[in-house]
Design a protein around this motif. Structure first.
Motif, PDB file in Angstrom:
ATOM      1  N   VAL A  65      30.137 -24.783 -61.679  1.00  0.00           N
ATOM      2  CA  VAL A  65      29.481 -23.594 -62.429  1.00  0.00           C
ATOM      3  C   VAL A  65      29.780 -23.904 -63.942  1.00  0.00           C
ATOM      4  CG1 VAL A  65      29.493 -21.750 -60.574  1.00  0.00           C
ATOM      5  CG2 VAL A  65      31.434 -22.011 -62.049  1.00  0.00           C
ATOM      6  N   ARG A 120      25.772 -11.899 -62.356  1.00  0.00           N
ATOM      7  CA  ARG A 120      26.308 -13.178 -61.758  1.00  0.00           C
ATOM      8  C   ARG A 120      25.792 -14.198 -62.676  1.00  0.00           C
ATOM      9  NH1 ARG A 120      25.220 -12.602 -56.234  1.00  0.00           N
ATOM     10  NH2 ARG A 120      23.239 -13.672 -56.535  1.00  0.00           N
ATOM     11  N   SER A 121      24.472 -14.236 -62.989  1.00  0.00           N
ATOM     12  CA  SER A 121      24.063 -15.576 -64.061  1.00  0.00           C
ATOM     13  C   SER A 121      24.823 -15.436 -65.088  1.00  0.00           C
ATOM     14  CB  SER A 121      22.598 -15.282 -64.098  1.00  0.00           C
ATOM     15  OG  SER A 121      22.279 -16.205 -64.786  1.00  0.00           O
ATOM     16  N   PHE A 163      24.793 -20.207 -57.535  1.00  0.00           N
ATOM     17  CA  PHE A 163      25.892 -19.355 -57.716  1.00  0.00           C
ATOM     18  C   PHE A 163      26.100 -18.249 -56.664  1.00  0.00           C
ATOM     19  CE2 PHE A 163      23.960 -20.135 -62.016  1.00  0.00           C
ATOM     20  CZ  PHE A 163      24.578 -21.316 -62.378  1.00  0.00           C
ATOM     21  N   GLU A 164      25.231 -18.231 -55.780  1.00  0.00           N
ATOM     22  CA  GLU A 164      25.217 -17.134 -54.932  1.00  0.00           C
ATOM     23  C   GLU A 164      26.657 -16.924 -54.087  1.00  0.00           C
ATOM     24  OE1 GLU A 164      21.695 -17.346 -52.569  1.00  0.00           O
ATOM     25  OE2 GLU A 164      20.360 -16.586 -54.160  1.00  0.00           O
ATOM     26  N   GLY A 166      19.349 -20.915 -60.257  1.00  0.00           N
ATOM     27  CA  GLY A 166      20.077 -19.672 -60.089  1.00  0.00           C
ATOM     28  C   GLY A 166      20.789 -19.518 -58.832  1.00  0.00           C
ATOM     29  N   VAL A 222      29.348 -18.304 -55.089  1.00  0.00           N
ATOM     30  CA  VAL A 222      30.618 -18.434 -56.065  1.00  0.00           C
ATOM     31  C   VAL A 222      31.053 -16.765 -56.498  1.00  0.00           C
ATOM     32  CG1 VAL A 222      31.059 -19.160 -58.412  1.00  0.00           C
ATOM     33  CG2 VAL A 222      29.421 -20.453 -57.164  1.00  0.00           C
ATOM     34  N   LEU A 227      28.292 -17.002 -64.730  1.00  0.00           N
ATOM     35  CA  LEU A 227      28.499 -18.470 -64.246  1.00  0.00           C
ATOM     36  C   LEU A 227      27.603 -19.331 -64.945  1.00  0.00           C
ATOM     37  CD1 LEU A 227      28.581 -17.387 -60.500  1.00  0.00           C
ATOM     38  CD2 LEU A 227      30.593 -17.847 -62.281  1.00  0.00           C
ATOM     39  N   GLN A 228      26.585 -18.905 -65.429  1.00  0.00           N
ATOM     40  CA  GLN A 228      25.590 -19.732 -66.085  1.00  0.00           C
ATOM     41  C   GLN A 228      25.996 -20.340 -67.558  1.00  0.00           C
ATOM     42  OE1 GLN A 228      23.502 -22.406 -65.985  1.00  0.00           O
ATOM     43  NE2 GLN A 228      21.793 -21.230 -64.622  1.00  0.00           N
ATOM     44  N   ILE A 241      33.561 -16.457 -68.147  1.00  0.00           N
ATOM     45  CA  ILE A 241      34.322 -15.958 -67.424  1.00  0.00           C
ATOM     46  C   ILE A 241      35.650 -15.468 -68.021  1.00  0.00           C
ATOM     47  CG2 ILE A 241      35.879 -16.388 -65.265  1.00  0.00           C
ATOM     48  CD1 ILE A 241      33.875 -18.558 -64.399  1.00  0.00           C
TER      49      ILE A 241
END
Lengths: 403, 403
Positions: free
Chosen positions: A239, B54-55, A27-28, A24, A30, B58-59, B277
């Motif tokens: 990502v 965010r995750s 992604f900080e 995790g 991004v 992006l994940q 996204i």
């Protein structure tokens, strides 16, 4: 995998060595808006006006994609691979690349088959099944597929009227085994593939995790005879949410046409074109990292190598000798995965008890195998875990496999 | 299409009635960063913290997608269609939806075939070919496929051991004919499809362009027996660059499993999951338009109806009576397309001369047909043109078809 997902849902607090997803924290830094802006500036610097830039991102786009130039530049910088931007086809993740390349190279009606390193990536199994293509296993006992075994498999198939057109292989820290092929094994495989007329479908997903200075050249970098189609993804170096992958194909078909053109046509039938918005996100990441996939991956590789070392250390601490007769495991130099062998069937019943009684999850190796030879093996993934989870998870796992 | 693209590249200044792409001005209010922000706020309002938001973007994400709830809400608001979010599968554009639904419903080895309205969307032809599925043409002479002809086609196929599992049909302003099915024709087709055990694959792409108050219910809205799988896209009501489409499938298979689950599995094998996204971009657009695809499309529909009226007016001005014996055309109430018939073959030679001598482009109807019955027809698209281009383009076209 359904069973695994169900177990994971039922025991949400279990420590899970199952998912090979990115950690995790990667992604900080991004930020979608920033990265799209970087790519827009790049387009503007090429002379496009604001309306053209907007249209490039939001309108239909070329089926081949917008990133061929950046990816080709990166392949040149990182590996000395010399391909034209037109020989790069951007895809919706590596998965679409697999479907496209299998479809272009094989005709099930003609009796074509695909050879797969076994155990191997489940995505190639799905792609072959969806296209009705027979698969032939080439066992990987730790150093990649054995060229002599590949030859035996190809010849045996020929005797039944099947023609093996390709072999799927991940030379660097393969999913699910973590195995890395030596330089000699790569060179031997290339020679044998050329002899047999088999294209190598090279998956480079975990290549970026090699320790600095210990990288081996990719099959494509060693390829002098057009034997390799390379398949890459930005899911781990960039990502996953961008769903961005690519094919590198510099081959010319027997008909004198570019293989990349055929791949582009089939990609277009699958999804028309890859979203230019997500291409902008990845394009922005590449531009921020000097057009180098290696540099982009390097910022994450340290974390994954740390996790792998923690996993290997914990395994020795809680389970002793990795070459023990009862419970053994390999010790990869990179990647997300460790392959473990036990004396008991690593099946769904063991998985259920592992979750219920010990609060730890992993993936049965049989999920990645065409045959039944992997029944006492399991895959451990460490990419998404934190240090304390890894040690505690292995202490729980030790009870499962030793009990 | 390759020839058309080559001609278009050679004559960049020609006025082109070929592309069915959105008009450039519809992107003016689309800002990726803003829309992603709107969707992030929506996630936050559901209780997700910043790292989780965010995750989520992006994940890796769920194969079924993130927009099932918003799309189901929109279908309920816009059309009174009542489906569960789990019965909506988000895809990489409508094209991936076509590949997935054909793959799930048909088995080429079992002798399954797909019926297609003819002339019809080229994307369904590509999807069937890539899967090795035979296609059977059900002619559309102006009001959609004739149920009696469908029955004849299905029965004839059965006599040769083929089973027709589905019919692809776009009831509203179909690409390439612009044809709209009447309410009675929709009801008759539904009854016949149920009788024959044929699923209707309903493409709703151009539905949003119907004049306000003149909308007819979609096949899915009329469906009482689970006869319809609906396929939608955000390419025209939203932005093509998001590559976002969806399947609506509320059927249960003979095995008692949800058809949507099978579609999700195959979608996962094609592309793992749709980029969260780009889902955020479209989710943001939906949220900004009260979770209504109709409202989202309405802001563009006016422009397309204006263009269509300008095209129809110009055709009458420069070519006279639309029911003329030599050159005739239909007059659709919506959509991007007009179907024209001439006395001369509308082939690539005519297209080349049209571009070279008159500076105007169009698409031969044969590109959209399985047979050879459309040789004297052409497709005119008006979506991406400006008013003055439309009139001037038609004056040039008149010289081509009258000369």
């Amino acid at each position: 995998m359904t069973f695994l997902n169900e177990v994971a849902a039922r025991y949400p607090d279990a420590i899970s060595f199952a998912p090979g997803a990115p950690h995790g924290t990667v992604f900080e830094n991004v930020d979608v808006a920033r990265l799209v802006g970087v790519f827009e500036d790049h387009l503007a610097a090429q002379g496009l006006g604001p309306a053209q830039v907007r249209s490039r991102l939001l309108q239909y786009g070329p089926t081949r994609g917008l990133l061929g130039g950046l990816i080709a530049a990166s392949l040149r910088t990182d590996e000395g691979i010399d391909v034209d931007p037109e020989q790069v086809v951007v895809t919706v993740g590596a998965q679409e690349a697999l479907v496209a390349v299998l479809r272009v190279l094989h005709d099930p009606v003609r009796g074509d088959a695909v050879a797969v390193t076994d155990p191997g990536y489940a995505g190639i199994h799905g792609a072959a099944r969806i296209l009705g293509l027979p698969m032939l296993a080439v066992p990987d006992d730790g150093g990649g597929p054995d060229p002599a075994v590949l030859r035996t498999v190809v010849r045996a198939a020929e005797r039944t009227g099947r023609r093996v057109r390709s072999l799927f292989v991940a030379p660097d820290f393969a999913n699910p085994t973590g195995a890395q092929m030596s330089l000699a094994a790569r060179e031997e495989l290339l020679i044998e593939a050329e002899r047999l007329g088999v294209l190598l479908l090279e998956d480079t997903t975990y290549r970026f995790t090699a320790p600095p200075g210990a990288e081996l050249p990719s099959l494509k970098a060693l390829d002098r005879t057009g034997q390799v189609v390379q398949i890459g993804t930005f899911a781990k170096i960039g990502v996953p949410g961008a769903r961005l992958g690519y094919l590198v194909a510099d081959q010319v078909t027997d008909a004198g046409t570019a293989l990349a053109d055929h791949l582009t046509t089939v990609k277009g039938v699958l999804t028309v074109n890859t979203s230019p918005i997500t291409q902008a996100v990845i394009g922005g990441l590449l531009l921020e990292h000097g057009c180098s996939m290696q540099r982009l991956g390097a910022s994450k590789a340290g974390l994954y190598r740390r996790n792998l070392q923690l996993l290997l250390t914990a395994l020795r601490r809680h389970l002793g000798d990795p070459e023990d007769a009862d419970v053994s495991w390999n010790e990869p130099g990179g990647g997300f995965f460790v392959r473990m062998s036990t004396t008991k069937p690593a099946d769904e019943e063991l998985l259920r008890r592992s979750a219920e009684d010990h609060g730890v999850l992993w993936t049965p190796m049989r999920y990645f195998s065409l045959g039944n030879g992997e029944d006492r093996q399991l895959r451990l993934a460490c990419s998404s875990l934190d240090p304390e989870q890894i040690d505690e998870g292995v202490s729980r796992l030790a009870k499962v496999v030793r009990s």
